[in-house]
Enzyme design. Sequence first.
Site, PDB file in Angstrom:
ATOM      1  CE  LYS A 111    -103.031  69.506  72.514  1.00  0.00           C
ATOM      2  NZ  LYS A 111    -102.368  70.803  72.667  1.00  0.00           N
TER       3      LYS A 111
ATOM      4  CG  HIS B  43    -108.579  75.764  71.150  1.00  0.00           C
ATOM      5  ND1 HIS B  43    -108.486  76.816  70.304  1.00  0.00           N
ATOM      6  CD2 HIS B  43    -107.571  75.033  70.805  1.00  0.00           C
ATOM      7  CE1 HIS B  43    -107.554  76.689  69.576  1.00  0.00           C
ATOM      8  NE2 HIS B  43    -106.678  75.478  69.745  1.00  0.00           N
TER       9      HIS B  43
ATOM     10  CG  HIS C 141     -99.978  75.352  64.658  1.00  0.00           C
ATOM     11  ND1 HIS C 141    -101.145  74.497  65.214  1.00  0.00           N
ATOM     12  CD2 HIS C 141    -100.155  76.613  65.124  1.00  0.00           C
ATOM     13  CE1 HIS C 141    -101.521  75.444  66.296  1.00  0.00           C
ATOM     14  NE2 HIS C 141    -101.100  76.590  66.019  1.00  0.00           N
TER      15      HIS C 141
ATOM     16  NE  ARG D 233    -105.101  73.615  65.941  1.00  0.00           N
ATOM     17  CZ  ARG D 233    -106.231  72.958  66.665  1.00  0.00           C
ATOM     18  NH1 ARG D 233    -106.933  72.469  65.789  1.00  0.00           N
ATOM     19  NH2 ARG D 233    -106.367  73.189  67.841  1.00  0.00           N
TER      20      ARG D 233
ATOM     21  NE  ARG E 156    -104.951  70.213  69.116  1.00  0.00           N
ATOM     22  CZ  ARG E 156    -106.016  70.416  69.669  1.00  0.00           C
ATOM     23  NH1 ARG E 156    -107.050  69.144  69.328  1.00  0.00           N
ATOM     24  NH2 ARG E 156    -106.600  71.215  70.459  1.00  0.00           N
TER      25      ARG E 156
ATOM     26  CE1 TYR F 298    -102.459  76.683  68.181  1.00  0.00           C
ATOM     27  CE2 TYR F 298    -103.286  77.561  70.473  1.00  0.00           C
ATOM     28  CZ  TYR F 298    -102.236  76.742  69.647  1.00  0.00           C
ATOM     29  OH  TYR F 298    -101.675  75.997  70.183  1.00  0.00           O
TER      30      TYR F 298
END
Length: 308
Positions: free
Chosen positions: A183, A280, A254, A257, A159, A289
């Site tokens: 994250k 993820h 993105h 990605r 990211r 995605y």
Amino acid sequence: MDTQSLPAELRTALDRFSGYLERERAVSAHTCRAYLGDLAALFAFAAGEGAAGLQDLELGTLRRWLGAQSQSGASRATLARRAATVRAFTAWAVREEYLESDPALRLRAPKRERSLPGVLQAGQLQRLFQDLEESAAGGDPVAVRNRAMVELLYATGVRVGELAGLDADDLDFDRRTLRVIGKGNKERTVPFGVPAAVAVDDWLRRGRPQLVKDGSGPALFLGVRGGRVDQRQVRSVVHGLFEAMGDTSASGPHALRHSTATHLLDGGADLRAVQEILGHSSLATTQIYTHVSVDRLRKSYQQAHPRA
């Protein structure tokens, strides 16, 4: 949004939930602001209907609030996010015994629209990286940096925030891997290829020394003033590159990605391996995605169908 006009009990709940997000959930500052903004809007709506405390939050109140949001033009994705915020809050409030029962258990919102960013094709990528290499050849430190950033974004699928947060010692050139904090402060190790290694090494040798300042610290990528590169700068660089290409619907980092994930799957990578690379927590997110390309479908058909 001004929360001072909210009833005292609702203000207190908002403050305590904010502390919970920061201490226990370790969400980003951006996510925290989004959660609290959604809840402040809900509380203001509920207070307008006469609610003075959490026990006045009923399923009907939540549904009417989402309905009002929909009528004001909120997208399905926004409504789904706000419903998820409410469910997270009420579940927390029940655990903390601020609520006796969870009014959001039966709260539903429209499913998100699964819009996917554009995917770069092989020829487009070749042109993109060739242009970046030619620009960097002149020795301009920003051009050298931009090449390294884009190569690393595509090589790893990280990211933008993860890229901006990298320090120089997060990269292991012997193993060609990088350590990234994703994250929820989760750490993962992601491999990268030779072209990215060459571009980043070039940046560290020729580009970074020209921009580094006393206060630069260990940041891998630097802005023109010597500080850690900002996410907005990265987005601006990538957006400008795609716009200059003129033949792609890709519009930001993105898309790189998403291209990484798609090309890995098209090349035969296991879905769970792609999940690990992208960071993820759920395999379902990876499936959203990524998609199967027409070329891959055609090859599978030709290999499997007896009358292909």
